[in-house]
Design a protein around this motif. Structure first.
Motif, PDB file in Angstrom:
ATOM      1  N   GLN A 184       0.840  -1.202   0.000  1.00 24.12           N
ATOM      2  CA  GLN A 184       0.000   0.000   0.000  1.00 24.12           C
ATOM      3  C   GLN A 184       0.879   1.257   0.000  1.00 24.12           C
ATOM      4  N   PRO A 185       0.317   2.380  -0.423  1.00 22.51           N
ATOM      5  CA  PRO A 185       1.126   3.608  -0.532  1.00 22.51           C
ATOM      6  C   PRO A 185       1.336   4.296   0.810  1.00 22.51           C
ATOM      7  N   LEU A 186       2.356   5.123   0.868  1.00 24.64           N
ATOM      8  CA  LEU A 186       2.520   6.021   2.003  1.00 24.64           C
ATOM      9  C   LEU A 186       1.414   7.072   1.972  1.00 24.64           C
ATOM     10  N   LEU A 187       1.021   7.528   3.143  1.00 27.05           N
ATOM     11  CA  LEU A 187      -0.006   8.565   3.239  1.00 27.05           C
ATOM     12  C   LEU A 187       0.566   9.747   4.014  1.00 27.05           C
ATOM     13  N   HIS A 188       0.309  10.963   3.522  1.00 27.66           N
ATOM     14  CA  HIS A 188       0.786  12.181   4.171  1.00 27.66           C
ATOM     15  C   HIS A 188      -0.408  13.102   4.423  1.00 27.66           C
ATOM     16  N   PHE A 189      -0.372  13.835   5.533  1.00 25.36           N
ATOM     17  CA  PHE A 189      -1.453  14.753   5.861  1.00 25.36           C
ATOM     18  C   PHE A 189      -1.080  16.195   5.517  1.00 25.36           C
ATOM     19  N   VAL A 190      -2.007  16.884   4.884  1.00 26.93           N
ATOM     20  CA  VAL A 190      -1.856  18.304   4.583  1.00 26.93           C
ATOM     21  C   VAL A 190      -3.181  18.988   4.915  1.00 26.93           C
ATOM     22  N   ASN A 191      -3.142  20.307   5.082  1.00 25.28           N
ATOM     23  CA  ASN A 191      -4.390  21.017   5.352  1.00 25.28           C
ATOM     24  C   ASN A 191      -4.392  22.376   4.666  1.00 25.28           C
ATOM     25  N   SER A 192      -5.487  23.084   4.829  1.00 30.52           N
ATOM     26  CA  SER A 192      -5.659  24.359   4.140  1.00 30.52           C
ATOM     27  C   SER A 192      -4.688  25.421   4.637  1.00 30.52           C
ATOM     28  N   LEU A 193      -4.112  25.203   5.830  1.00 24.60           N
ATOM     29  CA  LEU A 193      -3.152  26.159   6.359  1.00 24.60           C
ATOM     30  C   LEU A 193      -1.802  26.040   5.659  1.00 24.60           C
ATOM     31  N   SER A 194      -1.567  24.874   5.030  1.00 30.93           N
ATOM     32  CA  SER A 194      -0.264  24.653   4.405  1.00 30.93           C
ATOM     33  C   SER A 194      -0.352  24.411   2.907  1.00 30.93           C
ATOM     34  N   ARG A 195      -1.583  24.283   2.388  1.00 29.89           N
ATOM     35  CA  ARG A 195      -1.690  24.075   0.948  1.00 29.89           C
ATOM     36  C   ARG A 195      -2.883  24.847   0.414  1.00 29.89           C
ATOM     37  N   THR A 196      -2.633  25.742  -0.490  1.00 29.11           N
ATOM     38  CA  THR A 196      -3.677  26.661  -0.949  1.00 29.11           C
ATOM     39  C   THR A 196      -4.716  25.986  -1.827  1.00 29.11           C
ATOM     40  N   THR A 197      -4.428  24.788  -2.306  1.00 20.36           N
ATOM     41  CA  THR A 197      -5.390  24.134  -3.195  1.00 20.36           C
ATOM     42  C   THR A 197      -6.561  23.521  -2.443  1.00 20.36           C
ATOM     43  N   ILE A 198      -6.454  23.475  -1.138  1.00 19.75           N
ATOM     44  CA  ILE A 198      -7.546  22.920  -0.342  1.00 19.75           C
ATOM     45  C   ILE A 198      -8.454  24.055   0.104  1.00 19.75           C
ATOM     46  N   SER A 199      -9.724  23.835  -0.005  1.00 18.49           N
ATOM     47  CA  SER A 199     -10.687  24.873   0.367  1.00 18.49           C
ATOM     48  C   SER A 199     -10.590  25.176   1.850  1.00 18.49           C
ATOM     49  N   SER A 200     -10.704  26.442   2.202  1.00 20.86           N
ATOM     50  CA  SER A 200     -10.655  26.840   3.606  1.00 20.86           C
ATOM     51  C   SER A 200     -12.016  26.688   4.285  1.00 20.86           C
ATOM     52  N   GLN A 201     -13.023  26.287   3.527  1.00 23.68           N
ATOM     53  CA  GLN A 201     -14.354  26.108   4.105  1.00 23.68           C
ATOM     54  C   GLN A 201     -14.383  24.832   4.941  1.00 23.68           C
ATOM     55  N   ARG A 202     -14.983  24.898   6.095  1.00 21.60           N
ATOM     56  CA  ARG A 202     -15.020  23.738   6.990  1.00 21.60           C
ATOM     57  C   ARG A 202     -15.735  22.578   6.321  1.00 21.60           C
ATOM     58  N   LYS A 203     -15.103  21.381   6.447  1.00 17.18           N
ATOM     59  CA  LYS A 203     -15.691  20.167   5.876  1.00 17.18           C
ATOM     60  C   LYS A 203     -15.963  19.182   6.998  1.00 17.18           C
ATOM     61  N   GLU A 204     -17.202  18.982   7.333  1.00 16.25           N
ATOM     62  CA  GLU A 204     -17.537  18.036   8.385  1.00 16.25           C
ATOM     63  C   GLU A 204     -17.485  16.620   7.820  1.00 16.25           C
ATOM     64  N   LYS A 205     -16.740  15.764   8.479  1.00 15.88           N
ATOM     65  CA  LYS A 205     -16.585  14.380   8.022  1.00 15.88           C
ATOM     66  C   LYS A 205     -17.673  13.514   8.634  1.00 15.88           C
ATOM     67  N   PRO A 206     -17.955  12.373   8.023  1.00 18.46           N
ATOM     68  CA  PRO A 206     -18.972  11.475   8.577  1.00 18.46           C
ATOM     69  C   PRO A 206     -18.599  11.009   9.982  1.00 18.46           C
ATOM     70  N   ALA A 207     -19.609  10.779  10.807  1.00 20.33           N
ATOM     71  CA  ALA A 207     -19.362  10.274  12.158  1.00 20.33           C
ATOM     72  C   ALA A 207     -18.782   8.868  12.087  1.00 20.33           C
ATOM     73  N   VAL A 208     -17.862   8.567  12.981  1.00 18.12           N
ATOM     74  CA  VAL A 208     -17.262   7.238  13.027  1.00 18.12           C
ATOM     75  C   VAL A 208     -17.337   6.698  14.450  1.00 18.12           C
ATOM     76  N   LYS A 209     -17.272   5.377  14.547  1.00 15.01           N
ATOM     77  CA  LYS A 209     -17.225   4.714  15.843  1.00 15.01           C
ATOM     78  C   LYS A 209     -15.919   3.933  15.895  1.00 15.01           C
ATOM     79  N   VAL A 210     -15.091   4.253  16.860  1.00 16.20           N
ATOM     80  CA  VAL A 210     -13.739   3.693  16.923  1.00 16.20           C
ATOM     81  C   VAL A 210     -13.491   3.046  18.283  1.00 16.20           C
ATOM     82  N   GLY A 211     -12.785   1.934  18.271  1.00 17.49           N
ATOM     83  CA  GLY A 211     -12.356   1.283  19.508  1.00 17.49           C
ATOM     84  C   GLY A 211     -10.859   1.439  19.680  1.00 17.49           C
ATOM     85  N   VAL A 212     -10.415   1.516  20.935  1.00 19.20           N
ATOM     86  CA  VAL A 212      -8.977   1.647  21.211  1.00 19.20           C
ATOM     87  C   VAL A 212      -8.605   0.670  22.321  1.00 19.20           C
ATOM     88  N   VAL A 213      -7.403   0.096  22.210  1.00 19.42           N
ATOM     89  CA  VAL A 213      -6.971  -0.899  23.195  1.00 19.42           C
ATOM     90  C   VAL A 213      -5.484  -0.718  23.484  1.00 19.42           C
TER      91      VAL A 213
END
Length: 613
Positions: free
Chosen positions: A61-90
């Motif tokens: 699988q490929p490497l994944l990198h995180f970027v955001n609107s503060l560091s990349r102008t091509t991303i919209s600065s409008q807030r994008k609400e993501k779908p709700a998720v249910k996560v478990g941690v151990v």
């Protein structure tokens, strides 16, 4: 145990619980997006087929990198609400300072992107996962355990998800609870198990995505994608202060040698880091013993010679550091332990062990003090290693050194004062500490990254944060596939034969050619003779010293991910310059240079053309 309950707090704990760790620039805001990198391979092409065969769905699988609107102008600065998720941690590994902040960072990220998301924590580690015993993690729970030590929020028990029954129980729990993601917090063993779990979930078309987080005090989960482990910074700093205090005491009394054993099972990273911070007189690393095949006699002689050399300068005190894994790196002791473990597996009673050992092993065993015999007979850990924290190697060596110094006194080769030793084991004192500022921020960022991996549907990844030697704002976050970190161990079993193990994420030992070890070697003679003790003092949370990182991290050049991105940028630059219509001279120079590079890389990695994953 009342998991997730409020606890009595000191003033410092209250201040720490209300302090919000800083996030890297790339994880701030609500518009974090994933940049998909190149497909991954493995470090050793020889292992490629084995790993592909064992992990056909999650391999490459490929490497994944995180970027955001503060560091990349091509991303919209409008807030994008993501779908709700249910996560478990151990918590799947042993206690490590900062572990709670992985949960806190995960919770904060989930809630900031969709308030309807829910986080559940499995109580009692993997046992709670199998039994579907969990609690809903709320804001009150997070407020109580943020920046706190231990694993008291959820607890832990066994460290494995390995057998078919265990894997099936984990699968059933995630399916029953309809989890979008499962975050497994632990070291090399836990993350190897997480990799297998991710593959099994993919085979079963399970909704749940498995993400690992590198949390272990041993500092041995290191590779090109993982620069540090949560907890190592704290434990190194706490132990360094304790060691330094004893250095000061030794110098004050001038009549004791302190033998100090530190945690670090198969790797001596903690011992090396503490030596760099506190400057004891002598350090013996497991990796040195293994490389030089030193016996108990060799190690004893080395220490005795050092004691005698110091006595010649009228110095009768000193501090000696040892890792807890040292006993397994001594050839004859390791062979003895292996023989004992074989007999224990066969059901041999402990009082019958000695008579069933080979003559040489029995002779070595009988030469040991009674207290050491009992410790050697303890059942091995789940990873087949001895219960190293229970074997008092420092006492064995102190006793052997004392005996040898008495012999030298009697035969007239030593004429100094009587040798006196005091022994210590520093393990749990540091493991339960309040986490350092670095570990709080690092763990928080990793928890945040784990959420974004789950939100993106990534499965079989470890959350990564790199560029750690720099300021938090400059850290890079992303994810790397478990399989890209795997190797296959091959153990020689006589001429022409080898035992091939399963693909795993293996612990990484101290690099005897690395910069931290070179730094220790450079000053080892001065440390031995000149008492250059240094005391870093207690962990600081504000003001001067609060942002200080481990010396190992500071001197290592680990920015693999940054260099990889820089390489791709250079390749793109070449493409932009060498276009149809460019001059013959530019084309010739580019072709000649690239051809030479390909030839060199082909020699260094001859199977890359055929073994890509």
């Amino acid at each position: 145990m009342d998991f997730g309950a409020a606890m009595e707090m000191s003033c410092l704990q209250k201040r720490r619980s209300s302090s919000l760790p800083e996030l890297p620039h790339c994880l701030k805001g609500t518009d974090v997006e994933i940049e998909i990198g190149e497909a991954t391979t493995v470090s050793d092409p020889v292992d490629a087929q084995s790993i592909k065969r064992c992990f056909p769905l999650t391999c490459g699988q490929p490497l994944l990198h995180f970027v955001n609107s503060l560091s990349r102008t091509t991303i919209s600065s409008q807030r994008k609400e993501k779908p709700a998720v249910k996560v478990g941690v151990v918590f799947a590994g042993r206690q490590s300072p900062g572990g709670h902040n992985v949960v806190c960072g995960l919770y904060d990220a989930m809630k900031s992107h969709n308030a309807d998301s829910s986080l559940i924590g499995f109580c009692g580690g993997t046992t709670g996962l199998f039994a579907q015993s969990f609690l809903h993690i709320t804001e009150n729970v997070i407020a109580t355990y943020r920046n706190q030590g231990g694993f008291g929020m959820l607890g832990r028990t066994v460290d494995q998800i390995r057998t078919t029954q265990q894997v099936n129980a984990a699968l059933a729990a995630c399916q029953s609870l309809n989890l979008n993601g499962l975050v497994i917090i632990g070291g090399v063993t836990s993350n190897t198990d997480a990799a297998q779990l991710a593959e099994t979930f993919a085979e079963a078309n399970c909704l749940t995505k498995v993400i690992g987080v590198p949390v272990t005090i041993n500092g041995d989960l290191k590779n090109q994608f993982v620069e540090a482990n949560v907890g190592f910074d704290t434990v190194s700093k706490v132990n360094s202060e304790l060691v330094s205090n004893l250095c000061t005491d030794a110098l004050s009394a001038e009549k004791y040698y302190y033998f100090i054993r530190l945690m670090g099972r198969r790797a001596s990273h903690i011992t090396l880091e503490c030596a760099l911070q506190s400057h004891p007189n002598m350090v013996i690393l497991s990796e040195e013993v293994t490389a030089s095949k030193l016996t108990l006699f060799d190690i004893t002689k080395r220490i005795c010679d050092a004691v005698q050399a110091r006595a010649n300068q009228d110095k009768y005190h000193g501090v000696i550091l040892l890792p807890e894994g040292l006993i397994e790196s001594i050839p004859e002791a390791y062979a003895l332990l292996q023989d004992i473990h074989v007999l224990l597996k066969k059901g041999t009673q402990t009082d019958q062990i000695s008579t069933n050992l080979s003559p040489w092993a029995s002779a070595l065993f009988e030469s040991m003090p009674i207290f050491i015999k009992r410790q050697l007979l303890l059942s091995p850990e789940s990873d087949e290693s001895a219960q190293l924290s229970q074997i008092e190697t420092e006492k064995i060596l102190a006793q052997l050194v004392e005996t040898e110094m008495e012999k030298r006194t009697q035969n007239g080769t030593y004429k100094g004062k009587k040798f006196n030793a005091i022994c210590h084991f520093f393990g749990y004192q540091a493991r339960g500490s309040l986490p350092s500022k670095f570990d709080c921020e690092y763990a928080n960022a990793l928890g945040n990254a784990a959420y974004h991996l789950i939100s993106a549907g990534a499965n079989g990844y470890m959350a990564t944060v790199t560029n750690l030697k720099h300021d938090v704002s400059q850290w890079r976050a992303g994810g790397a596939p478990f399989t890209a970190m795997m190797t296959v161990q091959r153990i020689l079993r006589g001429p022409g034969s080898a035992l091939v193990g399963k693909p795993s994420i293996h612990p990484v030992a101290v690099d005897l050619k690395g910069k931290p070890y070179e730094l220790l070697l450079r000053d080892s003679e001065r440390f031995l003779m000149d008492d250059l003790y240094a005391n870093p003092g207690p962990i600081q949370y504000k003001g001067p010293g609060c942002d200080k990182k481990t010396i190992s991290l500071s001197v290592e050049d680990q920015d693999y991910m940054g260099r990889l991105k820089e390489l791709y940028a250079c390749l793109n630059k070449v493409k932009s310059i060498v276009k149809p219509g460019c001059s013959q001279e530019i084309l010739k120079v580019a072709l000649s240079s690239m051809t030479s590079m390909v030839d060199i890389l082909s020699v260094m990695s001859p199977d890359t053309n055929n073994k890509h994953l």
